[in-house]
Each structure stands twice: as structure tokens, then as C-alpha cells.
Motif scaffolding. Sequence first.
Motif: not given
Length: 327
Positions: A87-101
Motif C-alpha cells: 500500500q505504501i509503495r502504491s502511494s509513493l508511485l502516486e507521489t511520483l506522478g503528483s508533481d509532474p513539473s
Amino acid sequence: MSSPAPEPEVCDATIPSIADPSLPLIDSYTYHSPTPSGAGPYILGVDEAGRGPVLGPMVYGVAYCPVAYKEQLEGLGFADSKTLTAQIRSSLLETLGSDPSNLGWSVRVLSPKAISAGMLRRPPFNLNQQAQEATVLLIREVLSRGIELSEVYVDALGKTGPYQAYLSSLFPDISFTVAAKADQKYKIVGAASVAAKVTRDAWIEGWMYEECYEDPSGRTSKYFAKEEGGKPQVAAKWATEMGSGYPSDPKTQAWIKNSLDPTFGYPSLVRFSWSTVKVVLDKNAHPVKWTDDGQESLMKAFVSATGPDKDRCAVIKDLGLKSVSTL
């Protein structure tokens, strides 16, 4: 990241690095997130997931961000993916996509079929060479997307000096750091570790067997007959729990033992180049002897004779050819 990993935890969320989970993984492929627009230069981390398993793909991941973003990166929670829950890994993958700049990531997914083909060819294209090729490809493709890289951190096993020198020779304008346990030392490598691990686990958890796949035309593999209702007979055998895919995992060992077809072997999920599989095939599968009488006769024609005709094969003798010292 080569030590045995725990059994994958199920996570139902779809991920962008698998375009269509309903299709089987046949060929290796590369996925890139949207290219960040933040001002460079950038740092980039490299890590892998699935180097040691006998089942499934090996995935190389990279993550990158501007050097100026380092401080923010420290607070995002990235770490060695083996120490995190699904669950934490999936959340962190979302984090990787949360700041596309500022944040970008990519993965290179090496299919088990491609891994086996490389290792079984002559001369072999071993796992280290395949890993290096995946790493270099990802770095080159990130550069081709207009990202200026100043520092690259790579998680690696064994002697790191020669590998670091090799990468530096290919990319002389980039400062490389190749280190063991880099996913624990550098957050950007931890981010790459998460991208690789989440992608591999998603493939394993939802594995679609190529041999049982029915394409839109209604065709399935010619090797597996269908039961009443259209389901391939071997599908139920392969649908059992496969564990983490590591040879030391009892569930994986049981899957390997119970999934063998003595004639056709294993589905393409399996890395046939692994000794674990070779031993089972040699012991329990039907033996096969490849005989080509024509080829055998041709080879005999070039075997040297004995006695007076020593060092003269049948072809030379029949054609009446002799060695000469001058022309």
C-alpha cells in the motif's frame, strides 16, 4: 536489490506502466512518465526489481528530479521498496506522478521469455549484460527527452568500480555513483526502486498466461486443448498460488513442481535459463533427442581419417586433393 523478497502483497490499483493488464506480457517494453518541465540539471536514480526470481519479469526503474528539488524529495518518504508495504509503495508511485513539473520516472520491463532467450543463446547474453543494457537504454531515453542529467546514482551488486567506469565512459558529462544498497542511501534511488517493484508486482499478481490467451479472433495456443466451455485445460493447473517467484520460496517451489507439463514444459512466465527449472525438466520432463541424419552425414565427411589417410577427411580424399608447398 537481489535478496529474496517477501511474497507480493495484493494491490488492486492500476498503474500507468502497464497499459493493458488484460494482455499477456510477451515482449520487453519501456514506459516513460510525462517529462518534467522544471529547470535542470537533474539527478537520476536507477534500481531493479525481480533479478533473482525464477518466475516473471525483471524490471529496471529510474526516477529523476531537478537538483534544486533534492530537499523536497527527502521528505516524500521514498526508501528501499523491500522495506515498504504494498500500500505504501502504491502511494509513493502516486507521489511520483503528483508533481509532474519536477518528478519523472521510467521503467524497462524485461519479459521472462526475453531473459531466457538471452541467457540460453550462444554466446550467452547473461543477466548482468541484460541489466546493463536496460540501464543504459533508460538513461539514453531520458536524455533524449531533453532532460539534462548531472548526477546518476545506481544500485548495483558485486564490484561497483568497473561498472561505474563503464557508465562514465558512455556518458562522460554525467557524474556516476554506483553503490551497493544505494536504494537505502539515496532517496532518488529509493524512488526508482518503488517504480520497479510496483510494476513487477502488478505483473505477477495479475499474470495473464500467453498460452491461454484468446485474441480477438478467437485463437488460442495450438498446444493446449480446450475443455467444454472454451477454457484451456492447463489453465487451472497454472492458476494456483505461485508465491514471490524466488527459488527459495516454498510456494514457488510447489508451483514449479505442480505446473510442469512433461511434453511442453512450462508457460512463458518461467525463466527457463534458471538452474531450478533445468533440474526439474531434466528429471521429470520427457527427454528429447534432436537428430538430423543429413547433418550427421555431412559432419562425418569432414572427420579426419586414420592410418595412411591420417589428416585427410573423406571429402579431400574423394576429390583427390593434395597439399602443395608452392603455387
